[in-house]
Design an enzyme around this catalytic site. Structure first.
Site, PDB file in Angstrom:
ATOM      1  CB  VAL A  16      -0.645  -0.233   1.104  1.00 39.99           C
ATOM      2  CG1 VAL A  16      -1.823   1.152   1.203  1.00 39.99           C
ATOM      3  CG2 VAL A  16      -1.599  -1.732   1.005  1.00 39.99           C
ATOM      4  CE  LYS A  98      -7.133  -5.141   6.632  1.00 43.59           C
ATOM      5  NZ  LYS A  98      -6.822  -5.106   5.322  1.00 43.59           N
ATOM      6  CB  ILE A 129     -15.134   0.334  -2.022  1.00 38.61           C
ATOM      7  CG1 ILE A 129     -15.550  -1.116  -2.532  1.00 38.61           C
ATOM      8  CG2 ILE A 129     -17.542   0.365  -1.338  1.00 38.61           C
ATOM      9  CD1 ILE A 129     -16.836  -1.963  -2.125  1.00 38.61           C
ATOM     10  N   GLY A 180       0.358 -14.595  -2.272  1.00 40.31           N
ATOM     11  CA  GLY A 180       0.605 -13.460  -1.696  1.00 40.31           C
ATOM     12  C   GLY A 180      -0.774 -13.235  -1.520  1.00 40.31           C
ATOM     13  CD  GLU A 183      -1.297 -11.260   6.714  1.00 39.51           C
ATOM     14  OE1 GLU A 183      -0.329 -10.848   6.859  1.00 39.51           O
ATOM     15  OE2 GLU A 183      -2.011 -10.106   5.473  1.00 39.51           O
ATOM     16  CE  LYS A 198     -10.927  -5.436   5.834  1.00 41.79           C
ATOM     17  NZ  LYS A 198     -10.841  -6.227   4.147  1.00 41.79           N
ATOM     18  N   GLY A 296      -5.505  -4.474  -3.409  1.00 40.04           N
ATOM     19  CA  GLY A 296      -4.172  -4.146  -4.096  1.00 40.04           C
ATOM     20  C   GLY A 296      -3.804  -2.934  -3.334  1.00 40.04           C
TER      21      GLY A 296
HETATM   22  N1  LIG Z   1      -2.620  -5.291   0.798  1.00 39.06           N
HETATM   23  C1  LIG Z   1      -3.505  -4.055   1.210  1.00 39.06           C
HETATM   24  O1  LIG Z   1      -4.327  -4.481  -0.877  1.00 39.06           O
HETATM   25  C2  LIG Z   1      -4.216  -3.601   2.015  1.00 39.06           C
HETATM   26  C3  LIG Z   1      -5.599  -3.168   1.671  1.00 39.06           C
HETATM   27  C4  LIG Z   1      -6.298  -2.386   2.759  1.00 39.06           C
HETATM   28  C5  LIG Z   1      -5.699  -2.494   4.186  1.00 39.06           C
HETATM   29  N2  LIG Z   1      -3.926  -2.683   4.052  1.00 39.06           N
HETATM   30  C6  LIG Z   1      -3.600  -2.547   5.141  1.00 39.06           C
HETATM   31  O2  LIG Z   1      -2.579  -2.018   5.054  1.00 39.06           O
HETATM   32  C7  LIG Z   1      -1.813  -2.032   5.491  1.00 39.06           C
HETATM   33  C8  LIG Z   1      -0.489  -2.097   5.056  1.00 39.06           C
HETATM   34  O3  LIG Z   1      -0.516  -3.281   4.208  1.00 39.06           O
HETATM   35  P1  LIG Z   1       0.614  -3.650   3.433  1.00 39.06           P
HETATM   36  O4  LIG Z   1       0.081  -4.869   2.882  1.00 39.06           O
HETATM   37  O5  LIG Z   1       0.728  -2.421   2.834  1.00 39.06           O
HETATM   38  O6  LIG Z   1       1.554  -4.408   3.574  1.00 39.06           O
HETATM   39  P2  LIG Z   1       3.210  -4.938   3.833  1.00 39.06           P
HETATM   40  O7  LIG Z   1       3.058  -4.967   2.092  1.00 39.06           O
HETATM   41  O8  LIG Z   1       3.431  -6.301   3.935  1.00 39.06           O
HETATM   42  O9  LIG Z   1       3.908  -3.460   3.748  1.00 39.06           O
HETATM   43  C9  LIG Z   1       4.334  -3.809   5.386  1.00 39.06           C
HETATM   44  C10 LIG Z   1       4.922  -2.597   5.696  1.00 39.06           C
HETATM   45  O10 LIG Z   1       5.545  -2.123   6.807  1.00 39.06           O
HETATM   46  C11 LIG Z   1       6.341  -1.600   7.214  1.00 39.06           C
HETATM   47  N3  LIG Z   1       6.763  -2.327   8.545  1.00 39.06           N
HETATM   48  C12 LIG Z   1       6.273  -3.290   9.628  1.00 39.06           C
HETATM   49  N4  LIG Z   1       6.927  -2.675  10.773  1.00 39.06           N
HETATM   50  C13 LIG Z   1       7.466  -2.113  10.892  1.00 39.06           C
HETATM   51  C14 LIG Z   1       7.518  -0.713  11.795  1.00 39.06           C
HETATM   52  N5  LIG Z   1       7.453  -1.467  13.654  1.00 39.06           N
HETATM   53  N6  LIG Z   1       8.506   0.449  11.469  1.00 39.06           N
HETATM   54  C15 LIG Z   1       8.519   0.854  10.235  1.00 39.06           C
HETATM   55  N7  LIG Z   1       7.641  -0.693   8.897  1.00 39.06           N
HETATM   56  C16 LIG Z   1       7.067  -1.577   9.701  1.00 39.06           C
HETATM   57  C17 LIG Z   1       6.945  -2.655   6.597  1.00 39.06           C
HETATM   58  O11 LIG Z   1       8.796  -2.686   6.549  1.00 39.06           O
HETATM   59  P3  LIG Z   1       9.612  -3.112   5.465  1.00 39.06           P
HETATM   60  O12 LIG Z   1       9.815  -2.893   4.333  1.00 39.06           O
HETATM   61  O13 LIG Z   1      11.094  -3.106   6.102  1.00 39.06           O
HETATM   62  O14 LIG Z   1       9.839  -4.904   5.418  1.00 39.06           O
HETATM   63  C18 LIG Z   1       6.295  -2.806   5.005  1.00 39.06           C
HETATM   64  O15 LIG Z   1       7.239  -2.102   3.992  1.00 39.06           O
HETATM   65  C19 LIG Z   1      -2.122  -3.016   6.899  1.00 39.06           C
HETATM   66  O16 LIG Z   1      -2.643  -2.316   8.086  1.00 39.06           O
HETATM   67  C20 LIG Z   1      -2.853  -3.268   6.435  1.00 39.06           C
HETATM   68  O17 LIG Z   1      -4.012  -4.051   6.615  1.00 39.06           O
HETATM   69  C21 LIG Z   1      -3.493  -3.701   2.807  1.00 39.06           C
END
Ligand SMILES: NC(=O)c1ccc[n+]([C@@H]2O[C@H](COP(=O)([O-])OP(=O)(O)OC[C@H]3O[C@@H](n4cnc5c(N)ncnc54)[C@H](OP(=O)(O)O)[C@@H]3O)[C@@H](O)[C@H]2O)c1
Length: 394
Positions: A16, A98, A129, A180, A183, A198, A296
């Protein structure tokens, strides 16, 4: 219109975070700069220059030049620390987390009032959405009878694959992991926790009630098998994991997350793979359907950008339904008509059906259709995911 350039401190540069970066770079005319990005892994290669990054959260939290903290990390506990510290320091915050939100809603609502800051989280519920802002602004005085939908892309992908390709749950789960989509510990998705987080956020904005995640029943798709999919197909249904919140009388609501049979003529029938859908049933506006990507980087990044933009004109959630106090009670004392596929008669008895309208006994499986009380399912919540049986709301 505020012409000041917003100075953003970004936490997280994963799916994200990078999506937001791309969306922001392509939004000409929008005045915002990402000043610093805080990440965790020092060894990870980055697609932009290392000078943009820090590994110390205080570089953002203590920077008086940063007006807005955007929190997009995948660690709910650390996200809580970052978000609450930023708010206490008088910074506005945008988050997509969330789990962190749902587990701390009451405190986060109070902190906004106490410190006069804004916390926006459109991306946290159904990603692209725009349901939260619609509930806040468009439906602010509307009497909503119910909201339901598909809020979790991973389980929807699994159910879609099982339906389209006749695959087994374990096989599709393995494929989803490789892609991917889920989790490492898929419990949050497949047992309906993510959908419930949610749902609770949506419940706050639709009805003004702050629900603790422990109070709301969630049951996922861990036990779905080919028999259930075959049964659904024969009847012209698909099975979808559907969170529901709705009124039981004028001032009372109920809510839960359960699989549901969806017939061909229903909006949710066509919501497949990682897509999400939300149906609002309103007293006067009637039924409305929102459809879009529930996951995404770019789709979620768009919702985050919309919050950043709203922040630029000092937008805050007013939690209008909470102020109106139209809904004041929550109940689990409600009847549900369900299909229960099982093997062991003792498991069927545990559900304490009030009435059984149909039953089937086959070589491999049996099923019954009848009514149960949600309170009874809630009492069995620890046991149910491990019972060799599967529940679907009719
Ligand atoms: N993916 C989706 O489609 C989606 C949709 C809606 C909501 N979300 C929410 O958005 C958030 C991010 O999701 P994501 O999919 O982008 O996760 P992700 O791809 O796993 O990326 C997580 C990021 O968080 C960083 N991180 C983890 N622990 C940290 C810490 N203690 N201090 C600083 N940085 C830290 C990681 O650092 P490194 O790069 O160094 O590993 C990485 O850059 C989550 O809460 C998720 O539930 C995601």
């Amino acid at each position: 219109m505020n012409n000041k350039k917003i100075r953003i401190g970004l936490f997280g540069y994963g799916c994200v975070g990078q999506g937001l970066h791309d969306v922001l770079n392509n939004s000409k005319g929008f005045k915002a700069d990402i000043i610093k990005i805080c990440v965790k892994d020092r060894a990870k290669p980055r697609r932009i220059d290392m000078s943009h990054f820090t590994f110390d959260k205080n570089d953002i939290l203590n920077d008086p030049e940063i007006d807005l903290v955007v929190e997009l990390i995948d660690d709910a506990e650390e996200a809580y620390n970052i978000v609450t510290t930023a708010m206490k320091k008088g910074k506005n915050v945008v988050t997509a987390n969330k789990r962190m939100l749902s587990c701390n809603l009451k405190e986060l609502v109070e902190l906004q009032q106490e410190y006069g800051v804004s916390l926006l989280y459109e991306a946290s519920a159904c990603a692209s959405i725009p349901i939260i802002r619609n509930l806040e602004e468009y439906y602010d005085n509307e009497l909503l009878n119910s909201l339901r939908g598909i809020f979790n892309g991973s389980t929807n992908y699994i159910l879609t694959e099982m339906y389209n390709n006749g695959a087994d749950f374990d096989e599709v789960l393995r494929k989803a992991r490789e892609k991917g989509f889920v989790e490492t510990d898929p419990t949050l998705d497949i047992d309906g926790w993510d959908a419930k987080y949610k749902l609770n956020i949506i419940t706050l904005h639709a009805y003004g009630l702050l629900m603790d995640p422990g109070e709301v029943f969630n049951y996922g798709i861990r036990q779905v098998n080919r028999f259930d999919i075959k049964y659904a197909r024969e009847k012209g249904y698909k099975i979808k994991l559907v969170p529901y919140v709705g009124k039981t009388d004028d001032n009372t609501i109920t809510s839960y997350v359960l699989p549901r049979f969806i017939s061909r003529d229903k909006y949710l029938y066509g919501v497949d793979n990682e897509y999400n859908g939300v149906i609002a049933e309103a007293a006067f506006a009637d039924r409305q359907f929102f459809y879009g990507k529930g996951a995404g980087g770019h789709a979620t990044g768009c919702a985050v950008l919309s919050d950043i933009s709203a922040n630029s004109y000092n937008y805050k959630y007013e939690y209008k339904k909470r102020e109106q106090r139209v809904v004041t009670r929550y109940t689990r004392n409600t009847e549900l008509e369900i299909y229960f596929r099982y093997r062991d008669d003792n498991d069927m008895k545990k559900l304490r059906f009030n009435e059984i309208t149909e039953s089937f006994v086959g070589k491999e499986y049996k099923y019954v259709i009848g009514t149960v009380n949600l309170e009874r399912l809630y009492d069995l919540r620890e046991e149910l995911p491990d019972i060799n049986g599967f529940i679907v709301v009719i």
